[in-house]
Motif scaffolding. Sequence first.
Motif, PDB file in Angstrom:
ATOM      1  N   UNK A   1       0.843  -1.199   0.000  1.00  0.00           N
ATOM      2  CA  UNK A   1       0.000   0.000   0.000  1.00  0.00           C
ATOM      3  C   UNK A   1       0.873   1.242   0.000  1.00  0.00           C
ATOM      4  N   UNK A   2       0.527   2.205  -0.843  1.00  0.00           N
ATOM      5  CA  UNK A   2       1.190   3.517  -0.869  1.00  0.00           C
ATOM      6  C   UNK A   2       0.081   4.558  -0.810  1.00  0.00           C
ATOM      7  N   UNK A   3       0.091   5.391   0.231  1.00  0.00           N
ATOM      8  CA  UNK A   3      -1.032   6.309   0.397  1.00  0.00           C
ATOM      9  C   UNK A   3      -0.629   7.470   1.298  1.00  0.00           C
ATOM     10  N   UNK A   4      -1.527   8.454   1.405  1.00  0.00           N
ATOM     11  CA  UNK A   4      -1.359   9.560   2.343  1.00  0.00           C
ATOM     12  C   UNK A   4      -2.148   9.263   3.611  1.00  0.00           C
ATOM     13  N   UNK A   5      -1.739   9.868   4.718  1.00  0.00           N
ATOM     14  CA  UNK A   5      -2.447   9.681   5.991  1.00  0.00           C
ATOM     15  C   UNK A   5      -2.206  10.899   6.861  1.00  0.00           C
ATOM     16  N   UNK A   6      -2.805  10.900   8.026  1.00  0.00           N
ATOM     17  CA  UNK A   6      -2.563  11.930   9.031  1.00  0.00           C
ATOM     18  C   UNK A   6      -2.023  11.266  10.275  1.00  0.00           C
ATOM     19  N   UNK A   7      -1.142  11.948  10.976  1.00  0.00           N
ATOM     20  CA  UNK A   7      -0.525  11.352  12.153  1.00  0.00           C
ATOM     21  C   UNK A   7      -0.174  12.422  13.174  1.00  0.00           C
ATOM     22  N   UNK A   8      -0.347  12.082  14.465  1.00  0.00           N
ATOM     23  CA  UNK A   8       0.053  12.987  15.533  1.00  0.00           C
ATOM     24  C   UNK A   8       1.519  12.824  15.884  1.00  0.00           C
ATOM     25  N   UNK A   9       2.193  11.863  15.255  1.00  0.00           N
ATOM     26  CA  UNK A   9       3.613  11.619  15.545  1.00  0.00           C
ATOM     27  C   UNK A   9       4.475  12.709  14.932  1.00  0.00           C
ATOM     28  N   UNK A  10       5.468  13.145  15.683  1.00  0.00           N
ATOM     29  CA  UNK A  10       6.423  14.136  15.178  1.00  0.00           C
ATOM     30  C   UNK A  10       7.830  13.550  15.273  1.00  0.00           C
ATOM     31  N   UNK A  11       8.494  13.439  14.138  1.00  0.00           N
ATOM     32  CA  UNK A  11       9.832  12.875  14.111  1.00  0.00           C
ATOM     33  C   UNK A  11      10.223  12.604  12.676  1.00  0.00           C
ATOM     34  N   UNK A  12      11.092  11.621  12.471  1.00  0.00           N
ATOM     35  CA  UNK A  12      11.532  11.258  11.118  1.00  0.00           C
ATOM     36  C   UNK A  12      10.507  10.334  10.468  1.00  0.00           C
ATOM     37  N   UNK A  13      10.209   9.233  11.131  1.00  0.00           N
ATOM     38  CA  UNK A  13       9.243   8.269  10.612  1.00  0.00           C
ATOM     39  C   UNK A  13       8.855   7.313  11.717  1.00  0.00           C
ATOM     40  N   UNK A  14       7.632   6.834  11.660  1.00  0.00           N
ATOM     41  CA  UNK A  14       7.173   5.802  12.584  1.00  0.00           C
ATOM     42  C   UNK A  14       7.130   4.479  11.835  1.00  0.00           C
ATOM     43  N   UNK A  15       7.704   3.444  12.433  1.00  0.00           N
ATOM     44  CA  UNK A  15       7.676   2.093  11.869  1.00  0.00           C
ATOM     45  C   UNK A  15       6.767   1.270  12.770  1.00  0.00           C
ATOM     46  N   UNK A  16       5.688   0.743  12.195  1.00  0.00           N
ATOM     47  CA  UNK A  16       4.639   0.106  12.992  1.00  0.00           C
ATOM     48  C   UNK A  16       4.424  -1.332  12.534  1.00  0.00           C
ATOM     49  N   UNK A  17       4.328  -2.245  13.509  1.00  0.00           N
ATOM     50  CA  UNK A  17       4.018  -3.641  13.187  1.00  0.00           C
ATOM     51  C   UNK A  17       3.373  -4.291  14.395  1.00  0.00           C
ATOM     52  N   UNK A  18       2.838  -5.491  14.182  1.00  0.00           N
ATOM     53  CA  UNK A  18       2.405  -6.318  15.292  1.00  0.00           C
ATOM     54  C   UNK A  18       3.588  -7.130  15.797  1.00  0.00           C
ATOM     55  N   UNK A  19       3.333  -7.984  16.790  1.00  0.00           N
ATOM     56  CA  UNK A  19       4.419  -8.797  17.352  1.00  0.00           C
ATOM     57  C   UNK A  19       5.044  -9.702  16.296  1.00  0.00           C
ATOM     58  N   UNK A  20       4.234 -10.184  15.365  1.00  0.00           N
ATOM     59  CA  UNK A  20       4.753 -11.092  14.345  1.00  0.00           C
ATOM     60  C   UNK A  20       5.642 -10.397  13.330  1.00  0.00           C
ATOM     61  N   UNK A  21       5.571  -9.086  13.252  1.00  0.00           N
ATOM     62  CA  UNK A  21       6.355  -8.356  12.257  1.00  0.00           C
ATOM     63  C   UNK A  21       7.539  -7.602  12.821  1.00  0.00           C
ATOM     64  N   UNK A  22       7.935  -7.899  14.050  1.00  0.00           N
ATOM     65  CA  UNK A  22       9.016  -7.128  14.671  1.00  0.00           C
ATOM     66  C   UNK A  22      10.368  -7.343  13.994  1.00  0.00           C
ATOM     67  N   UNK A  23      10.656  -8.556  13.586  1.00  0.00           N
ATOM     68  CA  UNK A  23      11.920  -8.798  12.897  1.00  0.00           C
ATOM     69  C   UNK A  23      11.955  -8.049  11.566  1.00  0.00           C
TER      70      UNK A  23
END
Length: 221
Positions: free
Chosen positions: A129-151
């Motif tokens: 998926x490639x898309x636009x979104x809105x986020x309250x996070x301020x920084x360089x980038x947020x990397x998000x996953x579930x427990x199965x995707x941590x590696x």
Amino acid sequence: MARKPKDITVLHGHRVVSGQELRATFVEHDDTEENPVRLRRRILHGVVLVLLVGLIISAIIVALAIINGQIKIPTAERSRSAVSACPATTFDYTPNDKVSLNVYNATNRPGLARSVADEFLARKFAVAVVDNTQSGYRGVAAVVSGAAGQSAAFSVQRNLPKSDYFQDGRSDGSVDVILTGEFKELTAPDLVDQTPGQLSCPRESRRIVDSSKWPVIPKAG
């Protein structure tokens, strides 16, 4: 022989004090400006009145400050000890072609998600998926996953320096990248460190005590 009229000022041999005499006595005793007891009483009443007015004004000022957010009342969440939310596991680098990636642009820079997704594709990441979104996070980038995707998220972070890892409740191994205002570029492909390591959570303490620092997690398509 006519009886002598009864004297109403005498009752059982005692003189009856009239209301007029009684008022005159108290006025003379209590209402005199020079009476020190009454003066002290007036001063005490004045002091109490001033203190009450001051307390009421202070309460109003504090209430307005709380409403306007100038004063924050500590909550149980803020006062308790911070518990680590960042995984302490050491991960091996997952090969790029094994990582399912979604890229989101949370900035006002048009086309950013598409250009970064193309760079990940060039490195053999599986971009969904490639898309636009809105986020309250301020920084360089947020990397998000579930427990199965941590590696897989660990491998993404090695390509995306100074990003901050967040875990959500998804059950699959997909990883979301949310690009925010401070993002500049990916690490050069030949400089990516592929040795084992841990996920990076530089804003861990802030996001534990202040939920407003969590990013708005988009739903993968």
